[in-house]
Every structure is written in structure tokens, then in C-alpha cells.
Design a protein around this motif. Structure first.
Motif, mmCIF file in Angstrom:
data_model
loop_
_atom_site.group_PDB
_atom_site.id
_atom_site.type_symbol
_atom_site.label_atom_id
_atom_site.label_comp_id
_atom_site.label_asym_id
_atom_site.label_seq_id
_atom_site.Cartn_x
_atom_site.Cartn_y
_atom_site.Cartn_z
ATOM 1 N N UNK A 61 14.593 78.174 12.821
ATOM 2 C CA UNK A 61 13.241 78.043 13.740
ATOM 3 C C UNK A 61 12.966 76.525 13.666
ATOM 4 N N UNK A 62 13.067 75.977 12.283
ATOM 5 C CA UNK A 62 12.768 74.285 11.899
ATOM 6 C C UNK A 62 13.739 73.528 13.537
ATOM 7 N N UNK A 63 14.437 73.731 13.177
ATOM 8 C CA UNK A 63 15.616 72.787 14.640
ATOM 9 C C UNK A 63 14.657 73.543 15.553
ATOM 10 N N UNK A 64 14.884 74.366 15.933
ATOM 11 C CA UNK A 64 14.317 74.647 17.542
ATOM 12 C C UNK A 64 12.435 73.773 17.409
ATOM 13 N N UNK A 65 12.215 73.850 16.622
ATOM 14 C CA UNK A 65 10.365 73.382 16.879
ATOM 15 C C UNK A 65 11.258 71.638 16.657
ATOM 16 N N UNK A 693 10.173 66.794 9.790
ATOM 17 C CA UNK A 693 9.050 66.759 8.624
ATOM 18 C C UNK A 693 7.896 67.326 9.447
ATOM 19 N N UNK A 694 7.055 67.537 10.805
ATOM 20 C CA UNK A 694 6.345 68.590 10.877
ATOM 21 C C UNK A 694 6.913 69.367 11.211
ATOM 22 N N UNK A 695 8.527 69.590 11.670
ATOM 23 C CA UNK A 695 9.094 70.753 12.247
ATOM 24 C C UNK A 695 8.749 71.697 10.850
ATOM 25 N N UNK A 696 9.161 70.524 9.901
ATOM 26 C CA UNK A 696 9.438 71.655 8.051
ATOM 27 C C UNK A 696 7.851 72.773 8.405
ATOM 28 N N UNK A 697 7.104 71.879 8.540
ATOM 29 C CA UNK A 697 5.262 72.555 7.671
ATOM 30 C C UNK A 697 5.056 73.605 9.322
ATOM 31 N N UNK A 698 5.533 72.886 10.357
ATOM 32 C CA UNK A 698 5.070 74.091 11.503
ATOM 33 C C UNK A 698 5.701 75.083 10.865
ATOM 34 N N UNK A 709 8.226 85.641 13.372
ATOM 35 C CA UNK A 709 9.158 85.634 12.189
ATOM 36 C C UNK A 709 10.505 85.587 11.964
ATOM 37 N N UNK A 710 11.286 84.825 10.465
ATOM 38 C CA UNK A 710 12.289 83.840 10.530
ATOM 39 C C UNK A 710 13.900 84.675 11.207
#
Length: 715
Positions: A61-65, A693-698, A709-710
């Protein structure tokens, strides 16, 4: 799913007693303050490892964002050129590179006020690269540009860099005619540099042990730093010092300011070795700013101030605008009277007009006021058609120019750059922030709602969503509420990754900020600080009662002083939130504000009160301090993010908070601490690192709110 097998780190307890005003507090985790202690570093790294393991499943999900942010961003881009002297100045960004490249190209002729058409990736005729942040940052994990100041004749550049993250910069001089670096190099400066008109003297500041800018120095090019002259020093630790020029460049200005008092000093720029003289002597509780203007052929200071009106005896809380002769600044004549519903914020003077910035109904406004041979013409407010927006002056370095550069944005309108022609009122769009892909602003909506606080005060809420988002949606509620800072409407490419997944984004414009005027700030600071927290809770309840969201889908978000808000809300109303995201949070305020040796403490007493001297302030702060009020109860999921080199909110505050929460709270809601081991208060420095960092938070926000969901995150 998160891994349940990994045991979270448990910080040891080393009881330390702190006694003030007859009260003793036992602090078990103060030992975490020593960042040079290997045991402290080991604990922070253990927390990082735990956070990494607990969020590992969110990697897709982080990578997608991250890819969404990247794919929507025009990575190779240019700013709109700004004219200064005989050059157009602009910045480039290049795909794959972290930092901007500062450039310029020559104007066509003296009447050339139309910025050259720019094509990303294509050089303009005669282009010079002044500074490439990517070259400057080579070999460093962190990079920040502080000063970037061109001499008035366009031949010299003073710039400063920080490659650690501690906000102490090294100032250097570049000869723009040869491209060579001058021998002058000044370490340990505050960001910023100001040239005198003779372009052989440059003024800069240094900070004290508490990172407070307290001294102004004058450096003569070609001389040793040891010969630099101390021009001004402010011993009172409540005051910060800054230096700059008037827009006319006729005067150098030193400003000395606490949270509630200011004082200005002035010197003709053509006489840089002369003595600065005070404009209006400081008086406790009186703030003012001064701008040089030429009115009907005479030099005047335009002075924005909040002094008491001698006729009514009432303080001009939202400021008035007055004028005075330069040689007699105390002979004030009011130009714009005080209004309870309008907060005057700024005035810029040009040769032929003034530009006023002010705030009405929680929105920024801009007006142009022509100057005539007799004095002042008719003031015109610029009008825009969106319900929520933000507008302000852009870069306007020239004293004599026919246009006003301004910036405009909203929650759903990408930022725009306009030139406003003062003589005709024409507003010309020069650039709209490119958003790549299939972005369509008509698919999104923004609106203003009003929550009712405990005391009946109406609190503005800004709400943003994709059209068609159903009721009871996952929601991210952001708040700040300190220092009279206003959270104005602004577009975010990254935020689309939340909105397009069905999340609502909301901003609680709580007291302590400045959205509704100075009284909004006064009623959310010091001994009224709790209004900030209860206002935020009222906004959360409003969203729930209105059917926008529900507690199991609501995540709160705030950073720095907004992190104090997050910590307080976690204690006051944990049942209203599924999660709380706290960035560099100020969650141990009493410990910090009690210690004058810590960075920025003394200057903060005007904001929070002085608990060292005042037992009432001590008890009040103790009653809301997030760290000291952690209890054995269920808390929402919490993600705290900090930086080990932060000089403003020390990493130890969230570290202690998380350690105490882990030892005290009940329930099994996730509790995570992530410490950047090389960054400062602003976090990581490169744009790609910031996106990650934003992707991690989002990703954490999306999962915590139930929006994503993951298991389905890869899609």
C-alpha cells in the motif's frame, strides 16, 4: 495483518523526582533525553524495528501511494520566473533529483514585465545555473537551503546550507559573473542573509545555545570572519532577532520580537556601517511592523500595530494601519481603523500602490490600494468565486513594477500563480500546478461547517471529499491551534490518495490559531489553552453526529504544537478516535517549559505561561500535559513520528510518551514510535524521501480508519 508475535520494546524505569510549587512528579523516562547514550539509541532503534515489523504488511500500500504521488507530480518542472533587476529568476526540478536547481536568464529590455514562457526540461536563452541543490547535497543524508540572497546589482549570491538538520547553517558567497566561490565562509549562522546597497557588506544572524537568533553581524566581503562586526545583540531570552530590508531597499531593518512585543530598528542601506536607530521603543504587549512607502513625494513608515487607542482606551486587538514620517515615527496617523471582524496581517508598499493582506470570516483576503499625487486612492479587494480559498502575494522584489504577482489555491484547486495588472484590474493566470493523470477538480468538493464548542463558540470546520463519498466514511481530522497560526485551504497532490480511497479530510480551525482573528488566538493560549483541545473534540463530535464518520473510522492528525493537541485529545476523548497520528509532538510540555536551558523555552513563556514562577500556570499545564496524564485505560491506535536532531520539539518527548503509554495503557490498540535518525524538525529533506514518509503515514491512516485493508492494498 500485523504480526502479534513480536514483543514491543519496554523502556526501563529510572525514577527521577521533579518538585515545583509543593508538587512532586516522578518521571520514569527522563533518562531517554541523552541521545549520546548508546542505551537510548538502542531503545529508539528497537522501537524503529518494532514499527517496521508491525507495518511491514502495509509495504504494498505504501508503494502504491508513493507511485500515485509520483505519477501525479510533474517531476521535471519550473517555477514562474520572477523579475529582479535585469534578470528573470526561477527554479527547476528534474525527474529523479531530490532538490531544486536555482536559475536565471536575462530580461529582454527595461519594459519587459511578461515572464518568459517556460517549458520544463528546456533551457531558456542565456540561462545561468546559480545553485544546484543536488550538487550541494552530495555526500550528505540531509540537506537544507537557508539563505538565498542576490545582491542588488545581481553580481553576488549569498547562500547557506545545513547538512545535519540542526538548523545551523554555513554561509557562502558566490560570484555570479565568474561562477567562482569567494573565499568568504561563515559557519554556525541562522538561515537568512541581507545585502546592503553597496553589495560589499552582508548582514547575518547567529543563535545562542537555545537556538534563539539573538545577534546580527555585519560582514565585509574579502575580510576574515574574525573581523565581522556585532551590530545588534538582544540579551532578553524572550526575544528573537531578525534582519531584512524594506521593499524599497532604501532601509535595512532589524526586528526584535517576543510572542507579544516587537521593536524595530532602522538604518539607511547606503550607509551600512552606520548606527541603527529605534523606530518605536518596545512596550510590553505592543506589537508592530513598519514598511517604507513614499506618499505624495514624502518618505513614510506604514505601521501596523495593536496599541491602545488613546481616544477609546481599547486595545486594537486585530491591528490598525497608521502612517508616520520616517524622521518622527511616533507621530502616528491612523489610515485603517480597528475592526473586530477583520484581522489586518500585512502591508507591502510599491512605488505606485500598497497591497494589504488581511483575514475575514476565517479566510485570507488581498486588496490593492493605489497611491496618488495627493496620497491614497480607492482600495480594491480582489474577489474569488470559491467558498474556501487562500490568496497571498507571491514574489514581488521590484519597487517599480506594473503587476502584482500573487498565489491562489483551495482544497480542490491546485495552486495558481497570477499577475494582477494594477492599472486595469486584469488578473492573468501564469501557471496552474500541474496534476498529471486523470485528475478532475470537479470530482471533488469542499465546504465549511461549524461545530459548537463546550462554551457555545462556533468553531469552523473545513471538509473535503470526493463527490459521492457516502455517509459514515473513514475520516482524517487535522488540527494545530497554537501561535496564531492559521491552517488555510491548500491543495495537496498526496491527499488525493486518501480522497480517492473514500476518505474524508477535515480541518478543525480550533482556538489558539488565528483563523478568526487575534481573539481566536488569545482564547487558546496560556490559561485558556484547554479550549484548543475541547474545540477539537467538539469538531470530532460534530462530524460523528452529522453522520460524516464514526469513532471506529475517525483518525486525528497533528504535528509539533498540534502534536500536543493529539496527546491531549488521546487523554480527553480516546473513545472518539480509531487512531491518532502525532508528528514531532510536543507531548511533554511541562518538563520543557520548566527548563530555561532547553532550546526555545524562555521565548515560549508568553505562549504557555511561566510554570517556574507561577503556581497557577504550573497546575494548569500539569492538568493537560499529555505525558503526565497518561492513564490505565484504552487508547486509540497511535503512531508517533519524530527526528533525533530536532531542535524545536526534542525526540525525547514522544519517546517518553510512548514508553509511558506502553507501560500504562490497557487494550491492544497498536502503539508505534518511528524516529528519523538523521533528520531535524522538518523531517527528511529530499522530495522523494518526503513522499515516502507521507506514503508511510497515509498507509497507516488508511488501514487504521478502515478505508483500506492490507489484504487489498496491492490493488
Amino acid at each position: 495483518m500485523t504480526s502479534s508475535k513480536i514483543t514491543p520494546p519496554v523502556a526501563k524505569k529510572v525514577p527521577l523526582e521533579r518538585t515545583h510549587h509543593g508538587h512532586t512528579f516522578v518521571d520514569d523516562y527522563e533518562w531517554l533525553r541523552d541521545k549520546n547514550d548508546p542505551e537510548v539509541v538502542a531503545y529508539l532503534e528497537a522501537e524503529n524495528s518494532y514499527t517496521e515489523a508491525q507495518t511491514e504488511h502495509l509495504a504494498p500500500l505504501r508503494e502504491a501511494i508513493f507511485e500515485e504521488i509520483r505519477s501525479r507530480t510533474q517531476e521535471t518542472d519550473m517555477s514562474v520566473p520572477t523579475r529582479m533587476g535585469d534578470w528573470w529568476y526561477y527554479a527547476r526540478t528534474v525527474e529523479g533529483k531530490q532538490y531544486a536547481i536555482q536559475c536565471r536568464c536575462p530580461i529582454a529590455d527595461a519594459d519587459d514585465w511578461t515572464p518568459p514562457d517556460v517549458t520544463p526540461g528546456v533551457e531558456l536563452p542565456g540561462e545561468q545555473v546559480l545553485l544546484d541543490g543536488n550538487v550541494e547535497s552530495e555526500g550528505h543524508e540531509f540537506f537544507s537551503l537557508g539563505a538565498f540572497s542576490i545582491s542588488h546589482d545581481g553580481t553576488l549570491l549569498a547562500y547557506s546550507t545545513d547538512v545535519v538538520g540542526d538548523e545551523r547553517y554555513t554561509l557562502r558567497i558566490k560570484d555570479l559573473t565568474t561562477g567562482e566561490m569567494r573565499a568568504d565562509e561563515i559557519p554556525g549562522t541562522a538561515p537568512g542573509a541581507t545585502w546592503a546597497l553597496d553589495h560589499s557588506h552582508v548582514f547575518y544572524q547567529t543563535v545562542d545555545e537555545s537556538w534563539r537568533p539573538d545577534t546580527v553581524w555585519r560582514h565585509k566581503l574579502g575580510t576574515s570572519v574574525d573581523e565581522d562586526v556585532k551590530v545588534f545583540h538582544e540579551p532578553d531570552e524572550r526575544y528573537w532577532v531578525s534582519i531584512g530590508s524594506t521593499r524599497s531597499e532604501k532601509y535595512l531593518m532589524i526586528w526584535v520580537g517576543s510572542k507579544i512585543t516587537t521593536e524595530g530598528w532602522v538604518l539607511e542601506s547606503e550607509n551600512p556601517t552606520g548606527e541603527f536607530r529605534v523606530i518605536l521603543p518596545r512596550r510590553e504587549g505592543v506589537e508592530y511592523g513598519a514598511e517604507h512607502a513614499v506618499i505624495a513625494g514624502e518618505d513614510r513608515f506604514l505601521i501596523l500595530h495593536n496599541d491602545v487607542d488613546p481616544e477609546t482606551g481599547k486595545k486594537a486587538e486585530n491591528f490598525v494601519l497608521a502612517e508616520a514620517p520616517v524622521d518622527d515615527p511616533s507621530a502616528l496617523r491612523t489610515l485603517i481603523e480597528h475592526r473586530h471582524d477583520v484581522r489586518l496581517e500585512d502591508v507591502d508598499a510599491f512605488e505606485g500602490h500598497l497591497v494589504l493582506g488581511y483575514r475575514r470570516e476565517a479566510l485570507t483576503r488581498l486588496a490593492v490600494w493605489p497611491l496618488t499625487d495627493e496620497g491614497y486612492g480607492k482600495l480594491t479587494e480582489l474577489e474569488f468565486d470559491e467558498e474556501l480559498f487562500a490568496v497571498g502575494p507571491g514574489a514581488n522584489p521590484e519597487w517599480t513594477q506594473p503587476t502584482l504577482r500573487l498565489g491562489y489555491t483551495s482544497f480542490i484547486t491546485p495552486s495558481r500563480v497570477y499577475d494582477y495588472t494594477v492599472s486595469t484590474g486584469e488578473l492573468k493566470l501564469l501557471k496552474s500546478q500541474p496534476v498529471l493523470g486523470e485528475f478532475d477538480p470537479t470530482l471533488y468538493e469542499q465546504r465549511r461547517e461549524w461545530a459548537t464548542a463546550e462554551d457555545g463558540t462556533k468553531i469552523p470546520l473545513s471538509i473535503v471529499a470526493r463527490k459521492g463519498t457516502p455517509e459514515n466514511a473513514p475520516t482524517l481530522l487535522y488540527g494545530y491551534g497554537s501561535y496564531e497560526a492559521s491552517i488555510d485551504p491548500a491543495f495537496s497532490v498526496a491527499r488525493l490518495s486518501l480522497l480517492d480511497r473514500g476518505m474524508v479530510f477535515a480541518v478543525a480551525h480550533v482556538r489558539g490559531g488565528g483563523e478568526m482573528g487575534r481573539h481566536w488566538y488569545e482564547n487558546g493560549k496560556s490559561l485558556t489553552k484547554k479550549n484548543t483541545f475541547t474545540d477539537f473534540v467538539a469538531c470530532a463530535r460534530h462530524l460523528i453526529d452529522a453522520g460524516v464518520t464514526s469513532p471506529e473510522k475517525l483518525v486525528a492528525d497533528g504535528g509539533s504544537a498540534g502534536g500536543l493537541l493529539m496527546g491531549a485529545v488521546a487523554n480527553i476523548a480516546p473513545e472518539l478516535f480509531a487512531g491518532i497520528l502525532a508528528n514531532v509532538p510536543f507531548v511533554d510540555p511541562l518538563t520543557s517549559i520548566l527548563d530555561p536551558s532547553l532550546p526555545l523555552t524562555v521565548i515560549e513563556w508568553d505562549e504557555w505561561g511561566n510554570p517556574l514562577e507561577n503556581p497557577e500556570v504550573y497546575e494548569y499545564m500539569r492538568s493537560y500535559s499529555p505525558y503526565e496524564n497518561v492513564e490505565a485505560k484504552d487508547y486509540p491506535a497511535i503512531l508517533a513520528i519524530t527526528s533525533i536532531n530536532d531542535t524545536r520539539v526534542l525526540y525525547v518527548e514522544p519517546a517518553k510518551w510512548v514508553a509511558k503509554l506502553r507501560a500504562t495503557k490497557t487494550g491492544d490498540a497498536p502503539l508505534l514510535l518511528k524516529t528519523e535518525m538523521s533528520a531535524g524538525h522538518g523531517g527528511v529533506s529530499g522530495r522523494y524521501e518526503k513522499w515516502r514518509e507521507v506514503a508511510f503515514e497515509f498507509a497507516w491512516v488508511l488501514e487504521t480508519s478502515g478505508a483500506c485493508r492490507a489484504e487489498t492494498s496491492a490493488g
